[in-house]
Design a protein around this motif. Structure first.
Motif, PDB file in Angstrom:
ATOM      1  N   LEU A 231       8.140   8.810  76.054  1.00 45.75           N
ATOM      2  CA  LEU A 231       7.122   9.760  76.502  1.00 45.75           C
ATOM      3  C   LEU A 231       7.749  10.988  77.155  1.00 45.75           C
ATOM      4  O   LEU A 231       7.342  12.117  76.897  1.00 45.75           O
ATOM      5  CB  LEU A 231       6.170   9.077  77.485  1.00 45.75           C
ATOM      6  CG  LEU A 231       5.195   8.058  76.889  1.00 45.75           C
ATOM      7  CD1 LEU A 231       4.451   7.333  77.994  1.00 45.75           C
ATOM      8  CD2 LEU A 231       4.208   8.752  75.959  1.00 45.75           C
ATOM      9  N   PHE A 232       8.741  10.769  78.009  1.00 39.93           N
ATOM     10  CA  PHE A 232       9.391  11.907  78.647  1.00 39.93           C
ATOM     11  C   PHE A 232      10.209  12.716  77.641  1.00 39.93           C
ATOM     12  O   PHE A 232      10.283  13.938  77.744  1.00 39.93           O
ATOM     13  CB  PHE A 232      10.289  11.429  79.792  1.00 39.93           C
ATOM     14  CG  PHE A 232       9.548  11.146  81.062  1.00 39.93           C
ATOM     15  CD1 PHE A 232       9.064  12.184  81.846  1.00 39.93           C
ATOM     16  CD2 PHE A 232       9.317   9.845  81.471  1.00 39.93           C
ATOM     17  CE1 PHE A 232       8.368  11.927  83.024  1.00 39.93           C
ATOM     18  CE2 PHE A 232       8.630   9.579  82.645  1.00 39.93           C
ATOM     19  CZ  PHE A 232       8.152  10.623  83.420  1.00 39.93           C
ATOM     20  N   PHE A 233      10.814  12.038  76.684  1.00 39.23           N
ATOM     21  CA  PHE A 233      11.584  12.760  75.666  1.00 39.23           C
ATOM     22  C   PHE A 233      10.680  13.656  74.829  1.00 39.23           C
ATOM     23  O   PHE A 233      11.062  14.786  74.462  1.00 39.23           O
ATOM     24  CB  PHE A 233      12.317  11.767  74.766  1.00 39.23           C
ATOM     25  CG  PHE A 233      13.010  12.416  73.601  1.00 39.23           C
ATOM     26  CD1 PHE A 233      14.157  13.175  73.794  1.00 39.23           C
ATOM     27  CD2 PHE A 233      12.508  12.297  72.318  1.00 39.23           C
ATOM     28  CE1 PHE A 233      14.802  13.794  72.723  1.00 39.23           C
ATOM     29  CE2 PHE A 233      13.134  12.911  71.241  1.00 39.23           C
ATOM     30  CZ  PHE A 233      14.288  13.654  71.451  1.00 39.23           C
ATOM     31  N   LEU A 234       9.484  13.177  74.515  1.00 37.89           N
ATOM     32  CA  LEU A 234       8.547  13.984  73.732  1.00 37.89           C
ATOM     33  C   LEU A 234       7.993  15.163  74.531  1.00 37.89           C
ATOM     34  O   LEU A 234       7.384  16.065  73.962  1.00 37.89           O
ATOM     35  CB  LEU A 234       7.385  13.117  73.236  1.00 37.89           C
ATOM     36  CG  LEU A 234       7.740  12.054  72.195  1.00 37.89           C
ATOM     37  CD1 LEU A 234       6.537  11.176  71.902  1.00 37.89           C
ATOM     38  CD2 LEU A 234       8.243  12.703  70.912  1.00 37.89           C
ATOM     39  N   GLY A 235       8.182  15.137  75.848  1.00 37.94           N
ATOM     40  CA  GLY A 235       7.741  16.248  76.677  1.00 37.94           C
ATOM     41  C   GLY A 235       6.269  16.238  77.015  1.00 37.94           C
ATOM     42  O   GLY A 235       5.724  17.269  77.419  1.00 37.94           O
ATOM     43  N   VAL A 236       5.612  15.076  76.877  1.00 35.92           N
ATOM     44  CA  VAL A 236       4.178  15.022  77.158  1.00 35.92           C
ATOM     45  C   VAL A 236       3.898  14.745  78.630  1.00 35.92           C
ATOM     46  O   VAL A 236       2.745  14.809  79.065  1.00 35.92           O
ATOM     47  CB  VAL A 236       3.486  13.949  76.292  1.00 35.92           C
ATOM     48  CG1 VAL A 236       3.631  14.276  74.827  1.00 35.92           C
ATOM     49  CG2 VAL A 236       4.056  12.559  76.574  1.00 35.92           C
ATOM     50  N   LEU A 237       4.935  14.429  79.405  1.00 41.32           N
ATOM     51  CA  LEU A 237       4.762  14.165  80.825  1.00 41.32           C
ATOM     52  C   LEU A 237       5.536  15.197  81.635  1.00 41.32           C
ATOM     53  O   LEU A 237       6.598  15.656  81.213  1.00 41.32           O
ATOM     54  CB  LEU A 237       5.261  12.759  81.185  1.00 41.32           C
ATOM     55  CG  LEU A 237       4.516  11.598  80.529  1.00 41.32           C
ATOM     56  CD1 LEU A 237       5.142  10.280  80.927  1.00 41.32           C
ATOM     57  CD2 LEU A 237       3.044  11.614  80.896  1.00 41.32           C
ATOM     58  N   PRO A 238       5.034  15.574  82.799  1.00 39.97           N
ATOM     59  CA  PRO A 238       5.722  16.585  83.612  1.00 39.97           C
ATOM     60  C   PRO A 238       7.009  16.054  84.211  1.00 39.97           C
ATOM     61  O   PRO A 238       7.163  14.854  84.435  1.00 39.97           O
ATOM     62  CB  PRO A 238       4.695  16.905  84.713  1.00 39.97           C
ATOM     63  CG  PRO A 238       3.879  15.653  84.812  1.00 39.97           C
ATOM     64  CD  PRO A 238       3.793  15.092  83.428  1.00 39.97           C
ATOM     65  N   GLY A 245      14.589   9.784  80.279  1.00 42.34           N
ATOM     66  CA  GLY A 245      13.834  10.446  79.223  1.00 42.34           C
ATOM     67  C   GLY A 245      13.825  11.957  79.389  1.00 42.34           C
ATOM     68  O   GLY A 245      13.980  12.709  78.423  1.00 42.34           O
ATOM     69  N   GLN A 246      13.651  12.410  80.624  1.00 45.13           N
ATOM     70  CA  GLN A 246      13.679  13.843  80.900  1.00 45.13           C
ATOM     71  C   GLN A 246      15.058  14.421  80.595  1.00 45.13           C
ATOM     72  O   GLN A 246      15.189  15.534  80.086  1.00 45.13           O
ATOM     73  CB  GLN A 246      13.306  14.082  82.364  1.00 45.13           C
ATOM     74  CG  GLN A 246      13.406  15.520  82.833  1.00 45.13           C
ATOM     75  CD  GLN A 246      14.744  15.809  83.502  1.00 45.13           C
ATOM     76  OE1 GLN A 246      15.302  14.941  84.166  1.00 45.13           O
ATOM     77  NE2 GLN A 246      15.239  17.006  83.330  1.00 45.13           N
ATOM     78  N   MET A 247      16.120  13.648  80.871  1.00 46.05           N
ATOM     79  CA  MET A 247      17.479  14.096  80.558  1.00 46.05           C
ATOM     80  C   MET A 247      17.663  14.282  79.050  1.00 46.05           C
ATOM     81  O   MET A 247      18.251  15.269  78.600  1.00 46.05           O
ATOM     82  CB  MET A 247      18.502  13.089  81.088  1.00 46.05           C
ATOM     83  CG  MET A 247      18.625  13.047  82.603  1.00 46.05           C
ATOM     84  SD  MET A 247      19.838  11.814  83.139  1.00 46.05           S
ATOM     85  CE  MET A 247      21.352  12.532  82.456  1.00 46.05           C
ATOM     86  N   LEU A 248      17.159  13.340  78.268  1.00 45.66           N
ATOM     87  CA  LEU A 248      17.281  13.450  76.813  1.00 45.66           C
ATOM     88  C   LEU A 248      16.522  14.663  76.284  1.00 45.66           C
ATOM     89  O   LEU A 248      17.010  15.387  75.409  1.00 45.66           O
ATOM     90  CB  LEU A 248      16.750  12.175  76.149  1.00 45.66           C
ATOM     91  CG  LEU A 248      17.588  10.906  76.340  1.00 45.66           C
ATOM     92  CD1 LEU A 248      16.862   9.692  75.775  1.00 45.66           C
ATOM     93  CD2 LEU A 248      18.942  11.059  75.663  1.00 45.66           C
ATOM     94  N   ASN A 249      15.327  14.891  76.823  1.00 45.07           N
ATOM     95  CA  ASN A 249      14.537  16.047  76.398  1.00 45.07           C
ATOM     96  C   ASN A 249      15.276  17.345  76.697  1.00 45.07           C
ATOM     97  O   ASN A 249      15.381  18.232  75.838  1.00 45.07           O
ATOM     98  CB  ASN A 249      13.185  16.021  77.102  1.00 45.07           C
ATOM     99  CG  ASN A 249      12.317  17.218  76.747  1.00 45.07           C
ATOM    100  OD1 ASN A 249      12.515  18.313  77.251  1.00 45.07           O
ATOM    101  ND2 ASN A 249      11.353  16.988  75.875  1.00 45.07           N
ATOM    102  N   THR A 250      15.808  17.449  77.908  1.00 47.03           N
ATOM    103  CA  THR A 250      16.517  18.661  78.303  1.00 47.03           C
ATOM    104  C   THR A 250      17.793  18.846  77.485  1.00 47.03           C
ATOM    105  O   THR A 250      18.120  19.962  77.066  1.00 47.03           O
ATOM    106  CB  THR A 250      16.863  18.616  79.794  1.00 47.03           C
ATOM    107  OG1 THR A 250      15.667  18.406  80.551  1.00 47.03           O
ATOM    108  CG2 THR A 250      17.503  19.919  80.247  1.00 47.03           C
ATOM    109  N   ALA A 251      18.502  17.755  77.250  1.00 48.11           N
ATOM    110  CA  ALA A 251      19.753  17.840  76.503  1.00 48.11           C
ATOM    111  C   ALA A 251      19.520  18.316  75.080  1.00 48.11           C
ATOM    112  O   ALA A 251      20.288  19.139  74.544  1.00 48.11           O
ATOM    113  CB  ALA A 251      20.456  16.481  76.498  1.00 48.11           C
TER     114      ALA A 251
END
Length: 299
Positions: A231-238, A245-251
């Motif tokens: 969910l965090f990787f997909l960017g649907v959560l703040p 997950g947020q790290m993977l999205n940003t990377a």
């Protein structure tokens, strides 16, 4: 008095034999000891790891998305923060949410499965239809909808939602186990003695299924990690808190880790943590399967 002493001695002997058997199983495959050490390491990292770092990790504008070096073993992120520090501080949210997910999944699923399988009849029909309805609800689309109204600011909130969405499979499996056990001689004897349903379920059925339930809980931990990281990787959560997950999205989407070699460490950090956690749980479950299965233990 002598009966009590004999009973106590027998219990102590059984405990010693059990732990001796556990030790034999663990020594048979050293990889299982590696799994236990990794699980304990992740538990330590989640509980105490963030305490070793300041609330705001130091930023270095001269080392934005830098490659691995002697100072930063996995490089830095797009703000010049150490990747290992991000993995450690982000572990608490991920692991706590996964633990809450596993607890709710196992408690709700086990409770419904035990009650349904033991009582049978109308209760079984109602509870299994409810479980079937739950299993037909697609989890990811529902989570995407919930994310528009619920920001999942705390890991407890995340674990609560994931747990309530994931108990169906456990309930079905536990019900099947209960249907098999309820026809065994010791359950028939307990019913013949007029023991209450609470006593039979709590003292007879539940201990027999404890190993199976424990393994399901460990597996549910990995499911909770994958769900929230996705969910965090997909960017649907703040991004209200640092997590893997947020790290993977940003990377991937901000640092271009898939195309820029200097950002590869930023991508590898959380992926390596997820891989090692999954490997640890698989190794521990493998050991538990042999510990609680007499046939495997004797081979």
């Amino acid at each position: 008095m002598s009966v009590l002493l004999e009973s106590s001695s027998t219990s102590a002997t059984m405990r010693r034999n059990f732990w001796a058997g556990v030790w034999r199983v663990m020594k048979r495959k050293p990889s299982r000891m590696v799994g236990v050490v990794l699980v304990l390491g992740f538990a330590f990292m989640g509980v105490f790891g963030p305490m070793f770092y300041p609330a705001q990790l130091p930023r270095d504008p001269n080392l934005i998305t830098s490659p691995p070096s002697a100072q930063h073993w996995l490089g830095t992120d797009d703000q010049g923060r150490d990747v290992i520090a991000l993995v450690v501080t982000g572990s608490r949210y991920v692991l706590l949410a996964a633990l809450v997910t596993a607890l709710i999944t196992v408690v709700v699923g086990t409770g419904i499965g035990l009650f349904s399988g033991f009582k049978r009849g109308r209760w079984d029909t109602v509870l299994m239809r409810l479980t079937d309805m739950k299993l037909t609800i697609p989890g990811l689309p529902l989570l995407l909808v919930l994310s528009t109204v619920w920001k999942f600011g705390s890991p407890t909130q995340m674990g609560l939602v994931l747990g309530l969405l994931g108990w169906g499979g456990v309930a079905r499996a536990v019900r099947s186990q209960t249907l098999s056990l309820r026809e065994r001689g010791f359950i028939e004897a307990a019913r013949g003695l007029g023991l209450s349903t609470t006593h039979i379920v709590g003292k007879e059925l539940l201990p027999s299924m404890a190993p199976y339930i424990a393994m399901n809980m460990l597996i549910a931990v990995t499911g909770g990690v994958y769900a929230q990281v996705g969910l965090f990787f997909l960017g649907v959560l703040p991004y209200e808190s640092n997590n893997w997950g947020q790290m993977l999205n940003t990377a991937v989407f901000r640092s271009g880790a898939l195309t820029v070699p200097s950002g590869l460490g930023f991508l590898i950090g959380p992926l390596l943590a997820i891989l090692l956690l999954t490997l640890a749980i698989v190794l521990v479950v493998d050991a538990m399967d042999e510990i609680f299965n007499p046939r495997l233990r004797e081979e």
